[in-house]
Write an enzyme that holds these catalytic residues in place. Structure first.
Site, PDB file in Angstrom:
ATOM      1  N   GLU A 307       0.825  -1.215   0.000  1.00 17.20           N
ATOM      2  CA  GLU A 307       0.000   0.000   0.000  1.00 17.20           C
ATOM      3  C   GLU A 307       0.862   1.269   0.000  1.00 17.20           C
ATOM      4  O   GLU A 307       0.621   2.199   0.773  1.00 17.20           O
ATOM      5  CB  GLU A 307      -0.961  -0.002   1.195  1.00 17.20           C
ATOM      6  N   ASP A 381      -8.600  -8.932   4.116  1.00 14.10           N
ATOM      7  CA  ASP A 381      -8.303  -7.889   5.099  1.00 14.10           C
ATOM      8  C   ASP A 381      -9.315  -7.868   6.243  1.00 14.10           C
ATOM      9  O   ASP A 381     -10.252  -7.057   6.210  1.00 14.10           O
ATOM     10  CB  ASP A 381      -8.312  -6.528   4.378  1.00 14.10           C
ATOM     11  N   GLU A 409     -12.480  -1.997  12.134  1.00 18.91           N
ATOM     12  CA  GLU A 409     -12.457  -1.276  10.856  1.00 18.91           C
ATOM     13  C   GLU A 409     -13.592  -1.701   9.929  1.00 18.91           C
ATOM     14  O   GLU A 409     -14.237  -0.866   9.312  1.00 18.91           O
ATOM     15  CB  GLU A 409     -11.100  -1.513  10.178  1.00 18.91           C
TER      16      GLU A 409
HETATM   17  C1  GCV Z   1      -2.418   0.528   8.443  1.00 23.32           C
HETATM   18  C2  GCV Z   1      -6.003  -1.922   5.458  1.00 23.32           C
HETATM   19  C3  GCV Z   1      -6.414  -0.692   6.211  1.00 23.32           C
HETATM   20  C4  GCV Z   1      -5.260   0.297   6.325  1.00 23.32           C
HETATM   21  C5  GCV Z   1      -4.103  -0.415   7.006  1.00 23.32           C
HETATM   22  C6  GCV Z   1      -3.729  -1.632   6.170  1.00 23.32           C
HETATM   23  C7  GCV Z   1      -2.633  -2.440   6.818  1.00 23.32           C
HETATM   24  O1  GCV Z   1      -5.773  -1.648   4.127  1.00 23.32           O
HETATM   25  O2  GCV Z   1      -7.519  -0.106   5.579  1.00 23.32           O
HETATM   26  O3  GCV Z   1      -5.687   1.394   7.076  1.00 23.32           O
HETATM   27  O4  GCV Z   1      -3.000   0.430   7.152  1.00 23.32           O
HETATM   28  O5  GCV Z   1      -4.849  -2.466   6.034  1.00 23.32           O
HETATM   29  O6  GCV Z   1      -2.959  -3.338   7.551  1.00 23.32           O
HETATM   30  O7  GCV Z   1      -1.471  -2.153   6.597  1.00 23.32           O
END
Ligand code: GCV
Length: 717
Positions: A307, A381, A409
């Site tokens: 990411e 996720d 989340e």
């Molecule tokens: C910390 C998902 C979440 C992100 C998070 C990522 C990760 O994509 O939406 O906020 O980033 O996971 O675990 O690295």
């Protein structure tokens, strides 16, 4: 005027009393109302003999004093040597007298360095209760465990408890930024007040450490995996050191996230290439600098080439190169590297669910001994339900660490009540078949399957500076339950719920029984009204608050909900079987077969693995469309039932928490209906079918739901 003043004072007192209740988490230490239990404890606790005077032992003593005062109304006399009988003796193995040591010899052989013994012993015909372990932190764990027995009003006749943690790293991952915002945090701002540290030690740090120690958590990563290199500068390390000093007596080690490009950003180097000698040296020196301040520093957690985060691939290297370079830097000090396997790329057209496995599985056996690969719960996720990640069961030569998400989340933030240990348990019990039947995920992560020494479970924390720590009073149960499960990944979530309710609210069976049932069922309720039958990642994008199955306009295809549900005129679901992306082949043959075959694939995972027609017949005889609609309705009905259960609890608990949870359940009910209506209206466009009997008609249009925007939804950076 006087009466106004009085009202104000009254409000203030009642506010602080209930706020304290929220704040006290599961360490309420309510008065023991069962008189026979109370007298049993009083008779067996004439004196407390405290052996040793370390900070940790002092904490243990204070905890016992507070607890006995609050629960039994009196504190037994504290002594430093053993006289008479019916005493509570508290101290580590080396501090015990020869007779007790001898008595417990074979028990000490059975516990590990963090394990404890709570035992009724007779020496010279004198009965004593001993709480001990191989070191002081283990004793502290024993003390908290003993107090849990008292808090849950259990008898203490002939105690004989030996309990050792089954995992070595039991850690919270805080996704806390240096500006105190918390990525995916729904309980206020970060606890860490960087501006006032190191000189100002907020009482919260101490209370945080105490709460964690009470459930056996022994590590904390203070900073977000989307890391900021500044945390590694002297200015911040001084602050980290202050926190480490607070946490140490509670047995908690501090870890940090390492931004891979730190050598460039704060080290003035031209590269962060893990093979570059200057880079290697920079990290080695950084480790020396950190360990000089914090001799028991735990190590680094790293999110690399994921990411948008920098990583070794920026320099043509791979994850092994990056992890091993950092591992070398912390090796002289006994540090570990927790290297995350959460990777997927916009340049990879493959099914996102397959990418982490494809990339990491070939690295098996290539990491240094002090590297542990941290694998997320679920190949996508942290969804309300995901089949277990295929990496568990595929890397026999690599220690794998589970990463659970405690913060909600994808689960309604801190507004929805969902008891996550039920979800965690489902995953831990899943059978990978790696070494035949019974090769559960729990056995992979606790190291018993492959005799790994380095083991661990991480949880993305749901803690913030809200008065009640976690936003929702019941989200405290997820922090608690996480701790209990990482100590023992085989613990039943029902036992955890039972303990938590008794320690947090009341021992009254009329309260515990129905509320426990409500907690256990809450997980399935959320799955039902959000993502039934294996649907996933259909939350609105970015903030992930509420439904957004229609979203299809994001630059990266795998960020769009439409990518995951693939609804069309013919049906719905992601074909990950042989006829589709063949993600099922990443599992061992037994599991592959189970998931691959439409007949045997568990219905809870159906649309995760298969694209099926709207008329597909479910096991209960319903068509898929009707079954899906009925599941959404069931989820809504389950929340209604949760409300009914909660309404009956008023007489057992304080009014503040009663009302708080009541209001939150009302929102949850509204939002469950929102999920049901928005999803069914959207999917109906493809199925072209009416809602079956029993499913309420939506009161809004699809366009209305699509028009909802939440620019300031929390936790979204
Ligand atoms: C910390 C998902 C979440 C992100 C998070 C990522 C990760 O994509 O939406 O906020 O980033 O996971 O675990 O690295």
């Amino acid at each position: 005027m006087t009466s106004l003043k009085f009202v104000f004072l009254f409000l203030l007192i009642s506010f602080s009393a209930s706020a304290q209740k929220d704040y006290k988490l599961w360490l309420q230490y309510n008065v023991v109302s069962n008189s026979s239990i109370a007298s049993e404890y009083k008779n067996n606790l004439k004196e407390i003999v405290v052996l040793g005077n370390s900070e940790t032992i002092k904490i243990a003593q204070k905890e016992l004093q507070t607890a006995f005062q609050d629960m039994l109304g009196a504190i037994p006399e504290i002594k430093s040597d053993i006289k008479g009988e019916n005493n509570l003796i508290v101290g580590s193995q080396s501090s015990l007298n020869a007779e007790i040591k001898k008595e417990l010899k074979s028990d000490f052989d059975k516990i590990n360095t963090e394990g404890f013994i709570i035992k009724t012993v007779f020496t010279k015909n004198k009965k004593q209760i001993v709480i001990t372990g191989k070191n002081d932190v283990a004793v502290l764990y024993g003390v908290f465990s003993f107090l849990r027995i008292l808090q849950t009003n259990k008898a203490i006749k002939n105690l004989d408890i030996l309990d050792s943690p089954k995992t070595r790293i039991r850690i919270l991952n805080h996704w806390d930024n240096l500006d105190r915002t918390v990525e995916r945090g729904y309980a206020g701002f970060s606890l860490w007040n960087w501006q006032k540290l190191p000189d100002f030690i907020d009482q919260r740090y101490i209370d945080y450490a105490r709460a964690n120690a009470s459930i056996g958590i022994n590590g904390t990563v203070l900073t977000n995996v989307n890391a900021n290199a500044l945390i590694l500068t002297p200015q911040y390390l001084e602050k980290v050191e202050a926190l480490a000093n607070v946490f140490r007596p509670y047995g908690i080690k501090v870890y940090l996230t390492a931004r891979f490009s730190a050598p460039i950003e704060i080290g003035n180097l031209k590269t962060a290439d893990p093979k570059d000698p200057e880079v290697i040296n920079w990290w080695k020196n950084k480790a020396v600098e950190i360990y000089k301040r914090i001799p028991d520093f735990g190590g680094f957690l790293v999110k690399a080439n994921s990411e948008g985060q920098p990583g070794p691939q920026n320099y043509g290297r791979d994850h092994v190169d990056g992890a091993n370079m950092l591992a070398d830097a912390v090796t002289p000090f006994g540090g570990v590297i927790m290297w995350r396997a959460f990777v997927y790329s916009e340049h990879d057209a493959n099914d996102r669910a397959k990418q982490a496995y494809s990339e990491f599985q070939p690295y098996d056996g290539k990491f240094k001994d002090n590297v542990i690969v941290q694998v997320k719960n679920g190949a996508i996720d942290f969804q309300p339900r995901e089949p277990f990640h295929p990496l568990f069961g595929a890397m026999p030569k690599t220690p794998l660490m589970m990463e659970f998400q405690i913060t909600q989340e994808y689960l309604g933030f801190s507004t929805h009540l969902i008891f996550l240990p039920k979800l965690f348990q489902e995953v831990l019990e899943s059978d990978t078949y790696e070494k035949g039947k019974g090769s559960t995920v729990a056995k992979v992560v606790d190291g018993t399957l492959h005799q790994n020494k380095l083991t661990g479970i991480a949880g993305v924390a749901n803690i913030g500076n809200d008065l009640n720590w976690t936003g929702h009073p019941f989200a405290q149960a997820n922090w608690y339950g996480f701790g209990r499960l990482v100590w023992n990944p085989y613990l039943d979530s029902e036992i955890i719920a039972d303990e938590w309710l008794r320690s947090t609210f009341s021992n009254d069976e009329n309260f515990v029984k129905p509320v426990k049932k409500m907690m256990i069922e809450s997980r399935e309720a959320v799955v039902n009204y959000m993502t039934p039958l294996g649907l996933h990642h259909i939350m609105d994008t970015g903030h992930h608050y509420g439904p957004g199955p229609w979203v299809s306009n994001l630059s990266r295809p795998e960020w769009n909900p439409t990518y995951y549900h693939k609804a069309d005129k013919n049906g719905i679901g992601f074909d990950r079987s042989k006829t589709g992306t063949n993600a099922t082949a990443q599992y061992m043959p037994e599991v592959e077969k189970l998931f691959d075959n439409l007949e045997t694939c568990p219905e809870k995972d159906l649309l995760w693995f298969h694209h099926v027609s709207w008329d597909y017949k479910l096991k209960n005889g319903q068509t898929l469309w009707n079954g899906l609609a009925l599941k959404y309705q069931e989820g809504v009905d389950q929340v209604k039932e949760m409300q009914n259960v909660w309404k009956k609890t008023e007489k057992y608990i304080d009014s503040e928490r009663f009302h708080e949870v009541g209001m939150l359940l009302e929102i949850q009910y509204k939002e469950a209906k929102w999920w049901r209506d928005a999803c069914l209206l959207y999917f109906q466009q493809f199925s072209g079918k009416g809602l079956p009997k029993g499913v309420e008609k939506p009161t809004q249009t699809l366009d209305y739901f699509k028009s909802l925007k939440f620019p300031f939804a929390p936790g979204n950076g």
